[in-house]
Write an enzyme that holds these catalytic residues in place. Structure first.
Site, PDB file in Angstrom:
ATOM      1  CB  ALA A  89      -0.938  -0.164   1.172  1.00 19.69           C
ATOM      2  CG  HIS A  90      -1.263   5.009   0.300  1.00 18.73           C
ATOM      3  ND1 HIS A  90      -2.320   5.904   0.443  1.00 18.73           N
ATOM      4  CD2 HIS A  90      -1.327   4.448   1.646  1.00 18.73           C
ATOM      5  CE1 HIS A  90      -3.126   5.934   1.221  1.00 18.73           C
ATOM      6  NE2 HIS A  90      -2.662   5.151   2.185  1.00 18.73           N
ATOM      7  CG  ASN A  91       2.809   7.363   1.777  1.00 15.82           C
ATOM      8  OD1 ASN A  91       1.476   7.643   1.965  1.00 15.82           O
ATOM      9  ND2 ASN A  91       3.551   8.029   1.444  1.00 15.82           N
TER      10      ASN A  91
END
Length: 326
Positions: A224-226
């Site tokens: 997922a993001h980051n």
């Protein structure tokens, strides 16, 4: 296709014993199914019984297995047979021109503002968007997408269907509706990274999602993001990492394990299959945990009790001992 034992030893080292340098190797094969003309390996002494029965022309073994190997024929003696076997497979591919050719396939779509190294290989139906960077000797197999401003380092392998830089899952709730949060970051992938088929790595919301050098990701993984994954960490198929979690270096995440968001895992953490990681892990080691789904309130009570189980057991043992002594 073939290599001679002398060519292998000259390229990779090791001590060839009980055999001739000009012996021709036609195939690399498992020990139990190998035949004449095959090269095999024994990395685990538990399978020594297969060694005597093997028909392989030559077997890669550790020094401890040297004498047993010589009783049946030729062997290459090395300190780490499994690692040596890995290098043999790479030598085989190089020698027989099985690697992906450099260049961009005619069916691929590469934005004019993307930068692709001349030695990179962009396979059929790939998409490389504006501002993306593909490093030297990196291979994108069929149908890989590298999104806008995302970077893939040198000597990486992205297997079919990989998506780098799709939007992260970011929404704000307003009066029962979901309002999209534009994902303004990118994905940065280091050198010598391998990513399995249909794995997705989402771009960051503001900062970038980062995959450091040497990371190995299996098929069907969601990053997922980051998320930030440290160097030489390996993750097996169907595992998933939620947003903004940081995983240290030299970790292993087994198949179908899940890590919730905003956590930190130290270096050298090893997560067992199907484990759900719900809190940060600050110490190296092996971690395991599977707990059945339930109504959330009941689950929290049961989980809290389970964490005290060993302590309760010791208290009961002490009480039982007190009764006996009384």
């Amino acid at each position: 296709m073939s290599l001679r034992l002398g060519q292998i030893v000259d390229a990779l080292g090791g001590s060839l014993e009980g055999g001739e340098r000009d012996t021709e190797i036609l195939r690399i094969a498992p020990l139990e199914s190998s035949g004449p003309g095959d090269l095999s390996f024994l990395s685990n002494p538990r399978y020594q019984s297969q060694l005597a029965a093997s028909q392989a022309a030559c077997v890669i073994v550790a020094p401890a297995m040297r004498n047993a190997a010589l009783e049946r024929g030729a062997c290459i003696v090395v300190e780490q047979p499994y690692t040596y076997f890995a290098h043999v497979t790479q030598l085989w591919v190089r020698a027989h021109g099985q690697g992906a050719p450099a260049g961009i396939h005619p069916s691929a779509v590469v934005d004019p503002q993307a930068r692709v190294a001349p030695t990179a290989s962009i396979g059929p139906l790939c998409v490389v968007e504006r501002g993306a960077v593909i490093g030297a000797h990196t291979v994108l197999k069929s149908r890989v997408t590298v999104g806008e401003r995302c970077t893939v380092g040198e000597r990486c392998i992205l297997h079919p269907g990989v998506v780098i830089g799709a939007d992260g899952f970011g929404f704000a709730q307003q009066r029962g509706e979901w309002i999209k949060i534009e994902q303004l970051g990118a994905v940065r992938i280091g050198n010598d990274v391998e990513i399995g088929a249909n794995t997705c790595i989402d771009r960051g919301a503001l900062d970038d999602t980062v995959i450091e050098d040497g990371v190995k990701l299996d098929n069907l993984i969601q990053i997922a993001h980051n998320v930030h994954i440290g160097r030489h960490t390996a993750m097996a198929g169907c595992s998933a990492v939620a947003g903004s979690t940081r995983i240290g270096a030299h970790c292993t995440i087994a198949g179908a394990a899940s890590i919730v968001g905003h956590l930190q895992l130290a270096d050298n953490v090893h997560i067992s299959t199907n484990t759900v990681v719900t809190h940060s892990i600050t110490q190296p080691g092996q971690y395991t945990g599977v707990f059945p789904m339930d109504d959330n309130a009941k689950w929290e009570k049961n989980a809290a009790t389970l964490r005290q189980l060993y302590r309760l057991r010791e208290r009961i043992k002490a009480l039982e001992q007190t009764r006996k002594d009384g």
